[in-house]
Write a protein that holds these residues in place. Structure first.
Motif, PDB file in Angstrom:
ATOM      1  N   ALA A 274     -38.832  30.033  60.446  1.00  0.00           N
ATOM      2  CA  ALA A 274     -37.644  29.503  59.776  1.00  0.00           C
ATOM      3  C   ALA A 274     -36.521  29.349  60.788  1.00  0.00           C
ATOM      4  O   ALA A 274     -36.240  30.255  61.561  1.00  0.00           O
ATOM      5  N   SER A 275     -35.882  28.170  60.810  1.00  0.00           N
ATOM      6  CA  SER A 275     -34.786  27.937  61.746  1.00  0.00           C
ATOM      7  C   SER A 275     -33.557  28.757  61.357  1.00  0.00           C
ATOM      8  O   SER A 275     -32.714  29.048  62.179  1.00  0.00           O
ATOM      9  N   ILE A 276     -33.428  29.074  60.108  1.00  0.00           N
ATOM     10  CA  ILE A 276     -32.318  29.913  59.640  1.00  0.00           C
ATOM     11  C   ILE A 276     -32.902  31.135  58.964  1.00  0.00           C
ATOM     12  O   ILE A 276     -33.656  31.018  58.016  1.00  0.00           O
ATOM     13  N   GLU A 277     -32.585  32.318  59.469  1.00  0.00           N
ATOM     14  CA  GLU A 277     -33.095  33.528  58.817  1.00  0.00           C
ATOM     15  C   GLU A 277     -32.491  33.676  57.438  1.00  0.00           C
ATOM     16  O   GLU A 277     -31.420  33.140  57.155  1.00  0.00           O
ATOM     17  N   ARG A 278     -33.152  34.410  56.624  1.00  0.00           N
ATOM     18  CA  ARG A 278     -32.663  34.614  55.263  1.00  0.00           C
ATOM     19  C   ARG A 278     -31.243  35.180  55.310  1.00  0.00           C
ATOM     20  O   ARG A 278     -30.965  36.225  55.878  1.00  0.00           O
ATOM     21  N   ARG A 279     -30.326  34.439  54.647  1.00  0.00           N
ATOM     22  CA  ARG A 279     -28.905  34.777  54.745  1.00  0.00           C
ATOM     23  C   ARG A 279     -28.623  36.213  54.306  1.00  0.00           C
ATOM     24  O   ARG A 279     -27.781  36.904  54.869  1.00  0.00           O
ATOM     25  N   SER A 280     -29.304  36.636  53.292  1.00  0.00           N
ATOM     26  CA  SER A 280     -29.019  37.970  52.764  1.00  0.00           C
ATOM     27  C   SER A 280     -29.243  39.047  53.808  1.00  0.00           C
ATOM     28  O   SER A 280     -28.419  39.965  53.959  1.00  0.00           O
ATOM     29  N   LEU A 347     -37.469  26.159  50.746  1.00  0.00           N
ATOM     30  CA  LEU A 347     -36.288  25.729  50.000  1.00  0.00           C
ATOM     31  C   LEU A 347     -35.046  25.758  50.879  1.00  0.00           C
ATOM     32  O   LEU A 347     -34.188  24.877  50.806  1.00  0.00           O
ATOM     33  N   GLU A 348     -34.941  26.772  51.710  1.00  0.00           N
ATOM     34  CA  GLU A 348     -33.793  26.868  52.606  1.00  0.00           C
ATOM     35  C   GLU A 348     -33.890  25.843  53.716  1.00  0.00           C
ATOM     36  O   GLU A 348     -32.898  25.204  54.084  1.00  0.00           O
ATOM     37  N   VAL A 349     -35.088  25.651  54.262  1.00  0.00           N
ATOM     38  CA  VAL A 349     -35.264  24.701  55.363  1.00  0.00           C
ATOM     39  C   VAL A 349     -34.984  23.279  54.895  1.00  0.00           C
ATOM     40  O   VAL A 349     -34.347  22.488  55.598  1.00  0.00           O
ATOM     41  N   LEU A 350     -35.453  22.934  53.690  1.00  0.00           N
ATOM     42  CA  LEU A 350     -35.279  21.568  53.190  1.00  0.00           C
ATOM     43  C   LEU A 350     -33.806  21.190  53.061  1.00  0.00           C
ATOM     44  O   LEU A 350     -33.451  20.018  53.154  1.00  0.00           O
ATOM     45  N   ASN A 571     -40.366  20.882  60.782  1.00  0.00           N
ATOM     46  CA  ASN A 571     -39.557  21.963  60.214  1.00  0.00           C
ATOM     47  C   ASN A 571     -39.968  22.261  58.784  1.00  0.00           C
ATOM     48  O   ASN A 571     -40.000  23.417  58.355  1.00  0.00           O
ATOM     49  N   ALA A 572     -40.257  21.207  58.021  1.00  0.00           N
ATOM     50  CA  ALA A 572     -40.777  21.350  56.660  1.00  0.00           C
ATOM     51  C   ALA A 572     -41.917  20.370  56.495  1.00  0.00           C
ATOM     52  O   ALA A 572     -41.941  19.305  57.124  1.00  0.00           O
ATOM     53  N   SER A 608     -29.670  23.001  45.270  1.00  0.00           N
ATOM     54  CA  SER A 608     -29.252  23.924  44.211  1.00  0.00           C
ATOM     55  C   SER A 608     -29.548  25.365  44.604  1.00  0.00           C
ATOM     56  O   SER A 608     -28.760  26.274  44.320  1.00  0.00           O
ATOM     57  N   PHE A 609     -30.675  25.577  45.264  1.00  0.00           N
ATOM     58  CA  PHE A 609     -31.023  26.923  45.715  1.00  0.00           C
ATOM     59  C   PHE A 609     -30.010  27.429  46.736  1.00  0.00           C
ATOM     60  O   PHE A 609     -29.601  28.601  46.703  1.00  0.00           O
ATOM     61  N   ASP A 610     -29.578  26.559  47.631  1.00  0.00           N
ATOM     62  CA  ASP A 610     -28.589  26.947  48.630  1.00  0.00           C
ATOM     63  C   ASP A 610     -27.287  27.378  47.957  1.00  0.00           C
ATOM     64  O   ASP A 610     -26.682  28.395  48.324  1.00  0.00           O
ATOM     65  N   ALA A 611     -26.855  26.618  46.942  1.00  0.00           N
ATOM     66  CA  ALA A 611     -25.638  26.981  46.219  1.00  0.00           C
ATOM     67  C   ALA A 611     -25.806  28.307  45.484  1.00  0.00           C
ATOM     68  O   ALA A 611     -24.885  29.124  45.422  1.00  0.00           O
ATOM     69  N   ASN A 612     -27.003  28.541  44.937  1.00  0.00           N
ATOM     70  CA  ASN A 612     -27.265  29.784  44.217  1.00  0.00           C
ATOM     71  C   ASN A 612     -27.215  30.983  45.162  1.00  0.00           C
ATOM     72  O   ASN A 612     -26.692  32.047  44.804  1.00  0.00           O
ATOM     73  N   VAL A 613     -27.759  30.839  46.364  1.00  0.00           N
ATOM     74  CA  VAL A 613     -27.731  31.933  47.346  1.00  0.00           C
ATOM     75  C   VAL A 613     -26.293  32.266  47.740  1.00  0.00           C
ATOM     76  O   VAL A 613     -25.915  33.440  47.842  1.00  0.00           O
ATOM     77  N   LYS A 614     -25.475  31.235  47.955  1.00  0.00           N
ATOM     78  CA  LYS A 614     -24.073  31.481  48.311  1.00  0.00           C
ATOM     79  C   LYS A 614     -23.353  32.222  47.186  1.00  0.00           C
ATOM     80  O   LYS A 614     -22.555  33.132  47.440  1.00  0.00           O
ATOM     81  N   ALA A 615     -23.657  31.840  45.941  1.00  0.00           N
ATOM     82  CA  ALA A 615     -23.034  32.527  44.809  1.00  0.00           C
ATOM     83  C   ALA A 615     -23.498  33.973  44.730  1.00  0.00           C
ATOM     84  O   ALA A 615     -22.710  34.874  44.409  1.00  0.00           O
ATOM     85  N   THR A 616     -24.766  34.220  45.020  1.00  0.00           N
ATOM     86  CA  THR A 616     -25.280  35.594  45.032  1.00  0.00           C
ATOM     87  C   THR A 616     -24.544  36.443  46.053  1.00  0.00           C
ATOM     88  O   THR A 616     -24.155  37.590  45.780  1.00  0.00           O
ATOM     89  N   LEU A 617     -24.348  35.901  47.246  1.00  0.00           N
ATOM     90  CA  LEU A 617     -23.630  36.642  48.282  1.00  0.00           C
ATOM     91  C   LEU A 617     -22.201  36.968  47.836  1.00  0.00           C
ATOM     92  O   LEU A 617     -21.695  38.063  48.094  1.00  0.00           O
ATOM     93  N   ALA A 618     -21.574  36.025  47.135  1.00  0.00           N
ATOM     94  CA  ALA A 618     -20.202  36.271  46.656  1.00  0.00           C
ATOM     95  C   ALA A 618     -20.173  37.394  45.630  1.00  0.00           C
ATOM     96  O   ALA A 618     -19.272  38.248  45.651  1.00  0.00           O
ATOM     97  N   THR A 619     -21.172  37.428  44.724  1.00  0.00           N
ATOM     98  CA  THR A 619     -21.192  38.476  43.695  1.00  0.00           C
ATOM     99  C   THR A 619     -21.455  39.856  44.278  1.00  0.00           C
ATOM    100  O   THR A 619     -21.195  40.870  43.620  1.00  0.00           O
TER     101      THR A 619
END
Length: 688
Positions: A274-280, A347-350, A571-572, A608-619
């Motif tokens: 993965a070019s970007i590690e899992r944000r969490s 999902l993150e790579v796409l 990449n994908a 949509s998944f990217d937006a959901n992950v950002k919201a999770t980090l905020a919560t």
């Protein structure tokens, strides 16, 4: 204080290491004995991921400590009402902390980095030291629940390497002293003569010594149309004989075949990373050092309880639960829409993809060609030629035969009966229809049958071949009736899908093993500005790599064995259900309806998944910040951290479940939009 606590955690870990190691060792021995163990070893041999066993042990360990943590909660609660149990609560809770201590110890001592488990360990030790036993036990339950969900959502097998030899038959027919005998594929030797008939897969590389055949090579070379093969022509493993019967002198078998070489390249290709590690995980580790600093400050100005409360205000373990749960919901949502996502990281790579590269044959075009121009000779009409050709091919199942029959049905042409049929090896068929001898096949077949082909038809064929067309000739009673052009047929959804991708500001390329002219024509028809033609399998992967060096993030969509290397390099990677085994195994995403219809929606899901992950980090991070601030400025303590923990928990879980809740809402609205219940509709006879 912190070094002392870490030393204590290390001592606890060291004391438990022998137990954990012996238990893991015992599991390994048990796992690798007997039939199940043999199967596991076989899987490891053909798989790129050699640690399926380790993943399995991790799951077992997580289940073990999750159960122990639940028991610790029950014990700590019961000890409130039954004092003798208080003697056991600290040892039991400490036992459930062993993996946390181990992770913290390995991170600090062996890896030289601060993991989130350092905070968890400090928080657990501090909670035990200050009498917050139930809080400590409950925290561990959440921790192991998160671990279990993470293990369930990860792609544990990681990109299994392609064993292309599963496509080879178990047995082949060997010609020995004029007699055909069946032998195991493993017994094939160089110089053997193998016999392959219509409908069978060629299992070796070699040269034809006798017979003729029409061979489908598109999954290996990318050629759109079947190729005629005769004596002296080379043939390759994993290609399919559509018609005819040939004898092949074996020149290469097993790993030495072309398909085997592709498999070797796959084995040497670095696994997808993965070019970007899992944000969490990344953001969680970045919070460890600041949290430790704040905890030390709280210890100096407000005392040990406040220091423990600050340590417990890092809620990053909730990200380990909420983010995978959100991913699970998106994966389930995708599957309901006909999209199989084999690796959740896709999902993150796409989301970061800026270039989509399509294979041509079988991806942008259908397997079955379309009827083009019909060239007539003598006094025959187009409908007569098509009627004879469709009737002659009535019993054949290859794509050209299906296209001829479909065209005859669309024109509502009669279906005369075939009196007898004789398949000429490789290039055509001879049948009797309504008293006429009808020959249908290639130009070479007509020449072999003594049927002259006019110069204008030969010229038309040469021009058509430059465009990627195949010509099917029809002769009636020893005179040529004409020829039918077969064109590659563009998928009906291809134009719409490419337009949708361009609206997302994605660059689109076509990458094909076919000739220049048909590839250029297809690109023009689809409105694609960039294409590569006559690309061999190795060249496809090099083109992908060149794009990546130029700064592009590439998604490759393909369907053949020849695409497998490019799928691994991109990449994908996306394939279609029904494609070659190598392509489906290599691809991270499979479109299950065997079309490109869901491709644009897949990119929408990724955003949509990217937006959901950002919201999770905020919560998770916002309540944590509030908790730390309240400890310093309002003199709140551990209970405040626990309350805000629950707020963060509810918010993060709600956000993770949003895809599921929205799906249920859409389903309910769909039902409400139908004002008449299905069972109340009066019966009006059989429905079509």
């Amino acid at each position: 204080m912190i070094p002392i606590i870490l030393m204590a955690a290390g001592a606890l870990y060291a004391g438990a290491k022998a137990f954990s190691g012996s238990r893991a060792g015992k599991q390994a021995v048990e796992k690798n004995s007997g039939p199940a163990g043999l199967r596991q070893q076989q899987l490891q041999t053909i798989s790129s991921n050699g640690d399926e066993r380790l993943v399995s042990e991790a799951e077992q360990e997580t289940d073990h400590y999750l159960a122990a943590s639940v028991g610790a909660v029950a014990l700590a609660t019961a000890a409130v009402f039954f004092p003798p149990l208080r003697l056991f609560r600290i040892p039991v809770i400490a036992y459930t902390c062993i993996p946390l201590f181990r992770s913290a110890y390995e991170g600090v001592v062996e890896e030289g980095r601060l993991k989130v488990s350092v905070l968890d360990s400090l928080s657990d030790i501090g909670a035990l030291a200050t009498g917050y036993y139930i809080v400590c036990a409950v925290a561990n339950v959440f921790y192991y629940t998160g671990e279990k969900i993470v293990l369930a959502t990860e792609d544990n097998s990681r990109k299994s390497l392609i064993d292309v030899f599963v496509q080879h038959p178990r047995y082949v027919w060997l010609l020995r002293e004029g007699t055909e005998i069946q032998i195991a594929y493993e017994e094939v030797a160089l110089g053997n003569i193998l016999v392959v008939s219509a409908g069978e897969t060629i299992s070796v590389d070699g040269q034809i010594t006798d017979g003729m055949a029409t061979v489908d090579q598109h999954t290996l070379t990318g050629e759109a149309q079947p190729v005629e093969k005769g004596v002296g022509d080379p043939v390759f493993a994993t290609t399919v004989v559509l018609s005819g019967r040939i004898c092949i002198r074996v020149e290469k078998s097993g790993a030495a075949t072309v398909a085997g070489k592709i498999g070797e390249i796959l084995n040497s290709t670095a696994e997808f990373k993965a070019s970007i590690e899992r944000r969490s995980e990344v953001l969680a580790e970045r919070t460890v050092l600041p949290t430790l600093g704040l905890s030390a400050l709280a210890l100096a100005v407000a005392g040990p309880v406040s220091a423990i409360a600050v340590t417990g205000s890092n809620y990053t373990e909730l990200v380990r639960v909420a983010a995978p749960l959100g991913m699970l919901n998106f994966l389930h949502l995708a599957s309901q829409r006909g999209i199989l996502i084999k690796d959740g990281r896709s999902l993150e790579v796409l989301r970061s993809i800026d270039t989509v590269v399509f294979d041509k044959t079988g991806t942008l075009t259908t397997e079955q060609p379309a009827i083009g121009a019909i060239h007539t000779c003598q006094d025959f009409t187009e409908n007569e030629l098509l009627t004879y050709a469709a009737a002659a091919e009535d019993k054949n199942s290859h794509p050209i035969a299906r296209a001829l029959r479909q065209a005859a049905v669309e024109r509502a042409l009669p279906q005369p009966g075939v009196e007898d049929a004789a398949y000429q090896v490789g290039y055509g068929i001879k049948v009797r229809i309504s008293g006429h001898l009808v020959r249908v096949g290639s130009a070479r077949f007509m020449t072999l049958e003594g049927i002259p082909i006019p110069l204008e038809l030969r010229t038309a064929q040469e021009e058509g071949q430059e465009q990627g067309y195949t010509f099917v000739y029809i002769a009636i009673d020893d005179q040529l009736g004409g020829a039918i052009e077969m064109h590659a047929k563009i998928r009906p959804e291809a134009t719409r899908v490419i337009q949708a991708l361009r609206k997302r500001h994605l660059s689109v390329y076509i990458l094909s093993g076919d000739n220049e002219h048909p590839t250029q024509k297809l690109a023009k028809e689809l409105g694609v500005d960039h294409y590569f033609a006559t690309a061999l399998p190795e060249e496809k992967s090099k083109i992908i790599e060149r794009m990546q060096r130029d700064g592009k993030s590439v998604c490759f969509v393909g369907d053949g064995i020849n695409d497998a290397i490019a799928l691994k390099k991109a990449n994908a990677s996306i394939s279609l259900r029904g494609a070659s085994t190598a392509a489906v195994d290599s691809a991270q995403v499979v479109l299950m309806d065997q079309s490109l219809n869901q491709l644009d929606e897949l990119f929408g899901l990724a955003r949509s998944f990217d937006a959901n992950v950002k919201a999770t980090l905020a919560t998770v991070f916002i309540p944590g910040a509030i908790s730390v601030a309240s400890i310093f400025f309002l003199n709140f303590g551990i209970l405040t951290a626990v309350v805000l923990y629950n707020v963060s928990l509810i918010a993060s879980m709600t956000n993770a479940m949003l895809p599921w809740m929205r799906r249920r809402r859409d389903e309910d609205e769909s039902l409400e939009s139908d004002p008449v219940p299905h069972q109340d509709i009066p019966h009006q006879g059989p429905q079509p």
